[in-house]
Design a protein around this motif. Structure first.
Motif, PDB file in Angstrom:
ATOM      1  N   GLU A  94      15.357 -29.446  24.184  1.00 57.75           N
ATOM      2  CA  GLU A  94      15.267 -28.924  25.546  1.00 57.75           C
ATOM      3  C   GLU A  94      14.317 -29.779  26.359  1.00 57.75           C
ATOM      4  OE1 GLU A  94      16.037 -24.185  25.094  1.00 57.75           O
ATOM      5  OE2 GLU A  94      14.035 -24.904  24.545  1.00 57.75           O
ATOM      6  N   ARG A  95      14.721 -30.040  27.600  1.00 56.45           N
ATOM      7  CA  ARG A  95      13.876 -30.824  28.490  1.00 56.45           C
ATOM      8  C   ARG A  95      14.218 -30.499  29.937  1.00 56.45           C
ATOM      9  NH1 ARG A  95      13.526 -37.438  28.931  1.00 56.45           N
ATOM     10  NH2 ARG A  95      11.819 -37.502  30.443  1.00 56.45           N
ATOM     11  N   ASP A  96      13.229 -29.991  30.666  1.00 53.22           N
ATOM     12  CA  ASP A  96      13.374 -29.710  32.095  1.00 53.22           C
ATOM     13  C   ASP A  96      14.637 -28.909  32.420  1.00 53.22           C
ATOM     14  OD1 ASP A  96      11.052 -31.108  32.460  1.00 53.22           O
ATOM     15  OD2 ASP A  96      12.023 -32.949  33.132  1.00 53.22           O
ATOM     16  N   GLY A  97      14.853 -27.841  31.688  1.00 52.61           N
ATOM     17  CA  GLY A  97      15.976 -26.963  31.975  1.00 52.61           C
ATOM     18  C   GLY A  97      17.287 -27.363  31.341  1.00 52.61           C
ATOM     19  N   LEU A  98      17.335 -28.560  30.743  1.00 52.61           N
ATOM     20  CA  LEU A  98      18.541 -28.996  30.039  1.00 52.61           C
ATOM     21  C   LEU A  98      18.350 -28.785  28.534  1.00 52.61           C
ATOM     22  CD1 LEU A  98      19.272 -32.372  31.867  1.00 52.61           C
ATOM     23  CD2 LEU A  98      20.451 -30.200  32.190  1.00 52.61           C
ATOM     24  N   SER A  99      19.440 -28.482  27.855  1.00 52.47           N
ATOM     25  CA  SER A  99      19.334 -28.295  26.407  1.00 52.47           C
ATOM     26  C   SER A  99      20.596 -28.780  25.710  1.00 52.47           C
ATOM     27  CB  SER A  99      19.081 -26.823  26.062  1.00 52.47           C
ATOM     28  OG  SER A  99      20.209 -26.035  26.358  1.00 52.47           O
ATOM     29  N   VAL A 100      20.394 -29.288  24.509  1.00 50.74           N
ATOM     30  CA  VAL A 100      21.494 -29.704  23.644  1.00 50.74           C
ATOM     31  C   VAL A 100      21.204 -29.141  22.266  1.00 50.74           C
ATOM     32  CG1 VAL A 100      22.586 -31.660  22.490  1.00 50.74           C
ATOM     33  CG2 VAL A 100      22.039 -31.819  24.909  1.00 50.74           C
ATOM     34  N   ARG A 101      22.226 -28.625  21.627  1.00 53.98           N
ATOM     35  CA  ARG A 101      22.062 -28.132  20.259  1.00 53.98           C
ATOM     36  C   ARG A 101      23.169 -28.688  19.385  1.00 53.98           C
ATOM     37  NH1 ARG A 101      21.007 -22.661  19.934  1.00 53.98           N
ATOM     38  NH2 ARG A 101      20.128 -22.745  22.042  1.00 53.98           N
ATOM     39  N   HIS A 102      22.838 -28.923  18.138  1.00 57.23           N
ATOM     40  CA  HIS A 102      23.835 -29.418  17.186  1.00 57.23           C
ATOM     41  C   HIS A 102      23.452 -28.959  15.790  1.00 57.23           C
ATOM     42  CE1 HIS A 102      21.241 -32.525  15.391  1.00 57.23           C
ATOM     43  NE2 HIS A 102      20.804 -32.765  16.604  1.00 57.23           N
ATOM     44  N   PRO A 103      24.427 -28.845  14.863  1.00 56.22           N
ATOM     45  CA  PRO A 103      24.103 -28.438  13.497  1.00 56.22           C
ATOM     46  C   PRO A 103      23.243 -29.482  12.803  1.00 56.22           C
ATOM     47  CG  PRO A 103      26.387 -29.156  13.662  1.00 56.22           C
ATOM     48  CD  PRO A 103      25.864 -29.086  15.063  1.00 56.22           C
ATOM     49  N   ALA A 104      22.297 -29.021  12.009  1.00 55.48           N
ATOM     50  CA  ALA A 104      21.424 -29.923  11.252  1.00 55.48           C
ATOM     51  C   ALA A 104      21.105 -29.254   9.916  1.00 55.48           C
ATOM     52  CB  ALA A 104      20.146 -30.222  12.031  1.00 55.48           C
ATOM     53  N   ARG A 105      22.069 -29.343   9.026  1.00 59.67           N
ATOM     54  CA  ARG A 105      21.899 -28.766   7.688  1.00 59.67           C
ATOM     55  C   ARG A 105      21.834 -29.913   6.685  1.00 59.67           C
ATOM     56  NH1 ARG A 105      25.734 -25.823  10.410  1.00 59.67           N
ATOM     57  NH2 ARG A 105      25.147 -23.662  10.882  1.00 59.67           N
ATOM     58  N   PHE A 106      20.732 -29.982   5.979  1.00 65.10           N
ATOM     59  CA  PHE A 106      20.521 -31.099   5.072  1.00 65.10           C
ATOM     60  C   PHE A 106      19.679 -30.642   3.886  1.00 65.10           C
ATOM     61  CE2 PHE A 106      17.786 -31.244   8.838  1.00 65.10           C
ATOM     62  CZ  PHE A 106      16.550 -30.945   8.265  1.00 65.10           C
ATOM     63  N   VAL A 107      19.704 -31.440   2.841  1.00 62.41           N
ATOM     64  CA  VAL A 107      18.824 -31.199   1.695  1.00 62.41           C
ATOM     65  C   VAL A 107      17.522 -31.939   1.981  1.00 62.41           C
ATOM     66  CG1 VAL A 107      18.480 -31.501  -0.773  1.00 62.41           C
ATOM     67  CG2 VAL A 107      20.765 -30.982   0.110  1.00 62.41           C
ATOM     68  N   LEU A 108      16.460 -31.185   2.141  1.00 69.48           N
ATOM     69  CA  LEU A 108      15.158 -31.778   2.417  1.00 69.48           C
ATOM     70  C   LEU A 108      14.529 -32.211   1.094  1.00 69.48           C
ATOM     71  CD1 LEU A 108      12.988 -32.356   4.565  1.00 69.48           C
ATOM     72  CD2 LEU A 108      12.068 -30.077   4.105  1.00 69.48           C
ATOM     73  N   VAL A 109      14.204 -33.488   0.996  1.00 65.76           N
ATOM     74  CA  VAL A 109      13.577 -34.024  -0.220  1.00 65.76           C
ATOM     75  C   VAL A 109      12.261 -34.669   0.177  1.00 65.76           C
ATOM     76  CG1 VAL A 109      13.808 -35.564  -2.194  1.00 65.76           C
ATOM     77  CG2 VAL A 109      15.841 -34.470  -1.236  1.00 65.76           C
ATOM     78  N   GLY A 110      11.184 -34.199  -0.421  1.00 64.61           N
ATOM     79  CA  GLY A 110       9.867 -34.762  -0.142  1.00 64.61           C
ATOM     80  C   GLY A 110       9.235 -35.276  -1.413  1.00 64.61           C
ATOM     81  N   SER A 111       8.482 -36.351  -1.281  1.00 69.34           N
ATOM     82  CA  SER A 111       7.750 -36.875  -2.432  1.00 69.34           C
ATOM     83  C   SER A 111       6.348 -37.248  -1.997  1.00 69.34           C
ATOM     84  CB  SER A 111       8.465 -38.093  -3.032  1.00 69.34           C
ATOM     85  OG  SER A 111       8.454 -39.189  -2.122  1.00 69.34           O
ATOM     86  N   GLY A 112       5.435 -37.263  -2.944  1.00 69.48           N
ATOM     87  CA  GLY A 112       4.069 -37.604  -2.600  1.00 69.48           C
ATOM     88  C   GLY A 112       3.168 -37.602  -3.812  1.00 69.48           C
ATOM     89  N   ASN A 113       1.934 -38.004  -3.571  1.00 69.29           N
ATOM     90  CA  ASN A 113       0.897 -38.021  -4.605  1.00 69.29           C
ATOM     91  C   ASN A 113      -0.050 -36.859  -4.331  1.00 69.29           C
ATOM     92  OD1 ASN A 113      -1.356 -38.541  -6.233  1.00 69.29           O
ATOM     93  ND2 ASN A 113      -1.075 -40.748  -6.093  1.00 69.29           N
ATOM     94  N   PRO A 114      -0.173 -35.914  -5.262  1.00 66.61           N
ATOM     95  CA  PRO A 114      -1.015 -34.731  -5.008  1.00 66.61           C
ATOM     96  C   PRO A 114      -2.476 -35.071  -4.737  1.00 66.61           C
ATOM     97  CG  PRO A 114      -0.367 -34.853  -7.325  1.00 66.61           C
ATOM     98  CD  PRO A 114       0.439 -35.877  -6.597  1.00 66.61           C
ATOM     99  N   GLU A 115      -2.934 -36.254  -5.146  1.00 69.71           N
ATOM    100  CA  GLU A 115      -4.319 -36.637  -4.900  1.00 69.71           C
ATOM    101  C   GLU A 115      -4.586 -36.892  -3.420  1.00 69.71           C
ATOM    102  OE1 GLU A 115      -5.092 -40.006  -7.329  1.00 69.71           O
ATOM    103  OE2 GLU A 115      -4.950 -38.898  -9.221  1.00 69.71           O
ATOM    104  N   GLU A 116      -3.512 -37.071  -2.627  1.00 70.29           N
ATOM    105  CA  GLU A 116      -3.676 -37.388  -1.211  1.00 70.29           C
ATOM    106  C   GLU A 116      -3.635 -36.161  -0.321  1.00 70.29           C
ATOM    107  OE1 GLU A 116      -0.531 -40.162  -0.624  1.00 70.29           O
ATOM    108  OE2 GLU A 116      -1.661 -41.859  -1.421  1.00 70.29           O
ATOM    109  N   GLY A 117      -3.601 -34.968  -0.911  1.00 67.41           N
ATOM    110  CA  GLY A 117      -3.631 -33.746  -0.115  1.00 67.41           C
ATOM    111  C   GLY A 117      -2.497 -32.807  -0.477  1.00 67.41           C
TER     112      GLY A 117
END
Length: 335
Positions: A161-184
């Protein structure tokens, strides 16, 4: 040319978690925490490369599936496409420094106001629709992007949404995250959005380490030749995924298994009922991969750690190792 999924040495729990998510994307994504260089991103990219192609509406910028029509984007609903195309399963990286417009997409106000066109440039969420959105070092992601992803993950839809205009679309995905637990650590709300979680470490077996180095060296010397040598085994993994998807809806879960799942979650003190739901969905996906017709208590035991390790309340009197707590609870409640 990604490193072949089937050529990865060890890391069986990680590979099983990713396969379960591929069979049932509704699990809610996979969180992989562990040492650098332990094969996290290699496994994720290898899985996406071997998945069967998707059927999508022709000329759709978001890759909408031909059915159901109710899940189409606004553009597909307006033009009612009848032709389809095959496309590779999307594997989209979300960089830590990405701006919000790059992630959500951008509206062109000048064209909208000057020409009356609702001009929209799709972002990373649009590209990831029906595929994988991968965030490396996910525990370092900025809070405003975490909030954005929480909203989209909950609704399956991206709204710009921006200044009264809006666009919507489907966004279904498999979220995959990786990281090092020592960093938080991840925020609890974000952590809870991942259906399953896997902790991995650098292999300590000497033979495994040698084999990993040999295979990686062979791949670096001749990526195409190495991939060709592992093609048959990758196709076998693909067949397991396809067969698992087809069988998933018909797999039954007996009441005694549901009761066992509830007892285990009660014993571990998991918040809410998401623990039971993810536990059962993951067990069903695991059973589908194994070619079973129903979920058993054995299936629960096989996936309990990755479904529940990130959902337990912290108890200062308990061991800090979630694996030990879950194994003890299983011994007491699932015997």
């Amino acid at each position: 040319m990604p490193f072949p999924f089937s050529a990865i040495v060890g890391q069986d729990r990680l590979k099983h978690a990713l396969l379960c998510a591929a069979v049932d994307p509704s699990l809610g994504g996979v969180l992989v925490m562990g040492d650098r260089g332990a094969g996290k991103s290699t496994a994720i990219r290898g899985l996406a490369a071997l998945l069967p192609e998707l059927e999508a509406n022709a000329d759709c910028r978001f890759g909408c599936a031909p059915a159901p029509v109710s899940a189409w984007c606004e553009e597909c609903r307006e033009r009612k496409p009848t032709e389809t195309v095959s496309r590779q399963v999307p594997m989209v990286d979300l960089p830590l420094g990405a701006g919000e417009e790059r992630v959500t997409g951008a509206l062109d106000l000048e064209r909208a106001l000057g020409h009356g066109e609702k001009a929209f440039e799709p972002g990373l969420l649009a590209r990831a629709h029906r595929g994988f959105l991968y965030i490396d070092e996910v525990n370092l992601l900025e809070d405003h992007l975490v909030d954005l992803l929480l909203d989209v993950a909950a609704s399956g839809e991206n709204v710009v949404e921006r200044d009264g205009l809006s666009v919507r679309h489907p966004a279904r995905f498999v979220l995959v995250g990786s990281g090092n637990p020592e960093e938080g650590e991840l925020r609890p709300q974000f952590l809870d959005r991942f259906g399953i979680s896997v902790a991995i470490s650098t292999p300590t077996d000497l033979a495994d380490r040698i084999e990993i180095v040999k295979r990686r060296d062979a791949y670096d010397r001749d990526p195409d030749g190495f991939a060709k040598a592992w093609r048959r085994k990758d196709l076998a993994v693909r067949r397991r995924i396809v067969n698992g998807r087809e069988a998933l809806a018909d797999i039954t879960i007996p009441d005694e298994v549901l009761e066992a799942a509830a007892r285990l979650c009660l014993a571990l003190g998991t918040d809410g009922l998401r623990g039971e739901l993810v536990l059962m969905r993951t067990a069903r996906a695991s059973a589908a991969l194994a070619g079973k017709g129903e979920v058993t208590v054995s299936d629960l035991k096989g996936i309990a750690l990755m479904a529940l390790s990130h959902r337990m309340r912290r108890d200062p009197l308990e061991s800090g190792d979630p694996q030990a707590r879950i194994e003890r609870a299983m011994a007491e409640t699932l015997a």
